[in-house]
Scaffold this active site. Structure first.
Site, PDB file in Angstrom:
ATOM      1  N   HIS A  68       0.834  -1.209   0.000  1.00 11.23           N
ATOM      2  CA  HIS A  68       0.000   0.000   0.000  1.00 11.23           C
ATOM      3  C   HIS A  68       0.866   1.255   0.000  1.00 11.23           C
ATOM      4  O   HIS A  68       0.608   2.197  -0.758  1.00 11.23           O
ATOM      5  CB  HIS A  68      -0.912  -0.019   1.225  1.00 11.23           C
ATOM      6  N   GLU A  69       1.897   1.279   0.839  1.00 11.91           N
ATOM      7  CA  GLU A  69       2.745   2.471   0.932  1.00 11.91           C
ATOM      8  C   GLU A  69       3.561   2.665  -0.346  1.00 11.91           C
ATOM      9  O   GLU A  69       3.724   3.793  -0.820  1.00 11.91           O
ATOM     10  CB  GLU A  69       3.659   2.369   2.157  1.00 11.91           C
ATOM     11  N   HIS A 113       1.512   4.315  -3.065  1.00 11.22           N
ATOM     12  CA  HIS A 113       1.429   5.780  -3.015  1.00 11.22           C
ATOM     13  C   HIS A 113       2.545   6.408  -3.853  1.00 11.22           C
ATOM     14  O   HIS A 113       2.333   7.405  -4.548  1.00 11.22           O
ATOM     15  CB  HIS A 113       1.550   6.268  -1.571  1.00 11.22           C
ATOM     16  N   GLU A 122      -6.128   7.040  -1.208  1.00 10.06           N
ATOM     17  CA  GLU A 122      -6.047   5.869  -0.338  1.00 10.06           C
ATOM     18  C   GLU A 122      -6.664   4.640  -1.009  1.00 10.06           C
ATOM     19  O   GLU A 122      -6.103   3.544  -0.953  1.00 10.06           O
ATOM     20  CB  GLU A 122      -6.749   6.150   0.996  1.00 10.06           C
TER      21      GLU A 122
END
Length: 266
Positions: free
Chosen positions: A124-125, A128, A187
Site C-alpha cells: 500500500h505504501e 502511493h 487511499e
C-alpha cells in the site's frame, strides 16, 4: 512582496506542471519532476533516520527486508534500489518515499501478525509512490496558501525550504507533528495497486482484509497512526473483499515461484 510567490507559482505551473493520469485513470496535476521528488524523499528519509531510533534487531530487520524485497521485486521497473529501515517505536505505522525508501515501525508488527499482512501495508505504501501521490500532495501544498510560504524552495539546487511542511505533504505528519493527508481517492487507489502488487509478489491478498480488521481493533476509537487519514474501516474492508476476485488469480499464478519465504521472528 506577495507578487514574487505568485510569479514563482505561475512559472512552476507553466514550466513544470503537467496533467497526468494515475494508474486507475484519475487526473493528476504534478508540479515536480521525478528527480525533484527523489531529492525530497532522500532528504526527508535522512532526517527521519536522524530523529528516530533505528532498530538493531537482526531478526526483525531480516524479516521486514525479506517482505519488502519480495514486494519491490514484483515491480515492473527494477532500476531503483529500495532502502528498507526498521524503526524501534510503538507506532503502528509505515511509509514509503519517492526515490526508493521504506520505513517500518516495530509497532506495526504487533498488528500485522504475519508476512502476508505486513506485505499488505508495504504494498500500500509503495503504491502511493508508484501513483505519484506524494507529488500530488507537494504540488497541492505549493498551489495553496501553505505553498506560498515556500516560495524560496530550491529543489534543483539540492536544498529544500521548510522541510517539515514538505515532509508533512509526503504523509510524514506523525514524525513532524502535523500532516497534509492523502485524500480518500488516493487511499483507495493505493489499496487497489498495493493488493495487486502483493499478490504478484506471492503474498495472499486475502490477508489484506484480516490486516485491516486488526487495524480497526488497534488503538481504541482513534485507531493506530496508520489509519489517521484513511477511509472508514468498513468501507476499506468492503473494497478489499471486492478486489479478491481479481487479486486471487494473480496470487495463485505467482505463489509457486516464490523462493524466499519470510519467517516472522518469534
Amino acid at each position: 512582496m506577495k507578487i514574487f510567490p505568485l510569479l514563482l507559482l505561475s512559472v512552476l505551473i507553466t514550466s513544470g506542471c503537467a496533467t497526468h493520469q494515475s494508474p486507475t485513470g484519475r487526473g493528476q496535476t504534478l508540479l515536480f519532476s521525478t528527480q525533484e521528488m527523489s531529492t525530497l524523499g532522500e532528504s526527508s528519509f535522512a532526517q527521519i533516520k536522524q530523529q528516530e531510533k533505528v532498530s538493531q534487531d537482526k531478526a526483525v530487520n531480516a524479516y521486514v527486508k525479506c517482505v519488502a524485497d519480495r514486494v519491490t521485486d514484483a515491480l515492473p521497473d527494477q532500476s531503483l534500489p529500495w532502502e528498507v529501515v526498521v524503526f524501534e517505536s510503538e507506532q503502528v505505522n509505515a511509509f514509503a518515499l519517492p526515490g526508493g525508501h521504506i520505513g517500518v515501525y516495530t509497532g506495526l508488527l504487533d498488528v500485522a501478525t504475519d508476512s502476508d499482512q505486513l506485505a499488505t501495508v508495504i504494498g500500500h505504501e509503495i503504491a502511493h509512490v508508484l501513483a505519484n501521490h506524494s507529488n500530488e500532495q507537494v504540488s497541492r501544498a505549493q498551489m495553496t496558501g501553505a505553498g506560498m510560504q515556500l516560495a524560496d524552495i530550491a529543489l534543483g539546487a539540492g536544498g529544500i525550504a521548510d522541510k517539515e511542511l514538505y515532509m508533512a505533504a509526503l504523509g510524514l505528519g506523525v514524525q513532524v507533528g502535523y500532516i497534509l493527508p492523502y485524500g480518500r481517492s488516493q487511499e483507495s487507489e493505493a489499496d487497489i495497486i498495493g493488493v495487486e502488487l502483493m499478490a504478484k509478489a506471492g503474498f495472499d491478498p486475502a490477508a489484506s482484509v484480516e490486516l485491516w480488521q486488526n487495524m480497526s481493533k488497534a488503538g481504541g476509537e482513534q485507531g493506530p497512526e496508520l489509519l489517521s487519514t484513511h477511509p472508514s474501516h468498513g468501507q476499506r474492508i468492503a473494497q478489499l473483499q471486492q478486489m479478491q476476485a481479481k487479486a486471487q488469480p494473480l496470487y495463485l499464478l505467482s505463489k509457486s515461484s516464490v523462493k524466499n519465504i519470510c519467517q516472522r521472528p518469534k
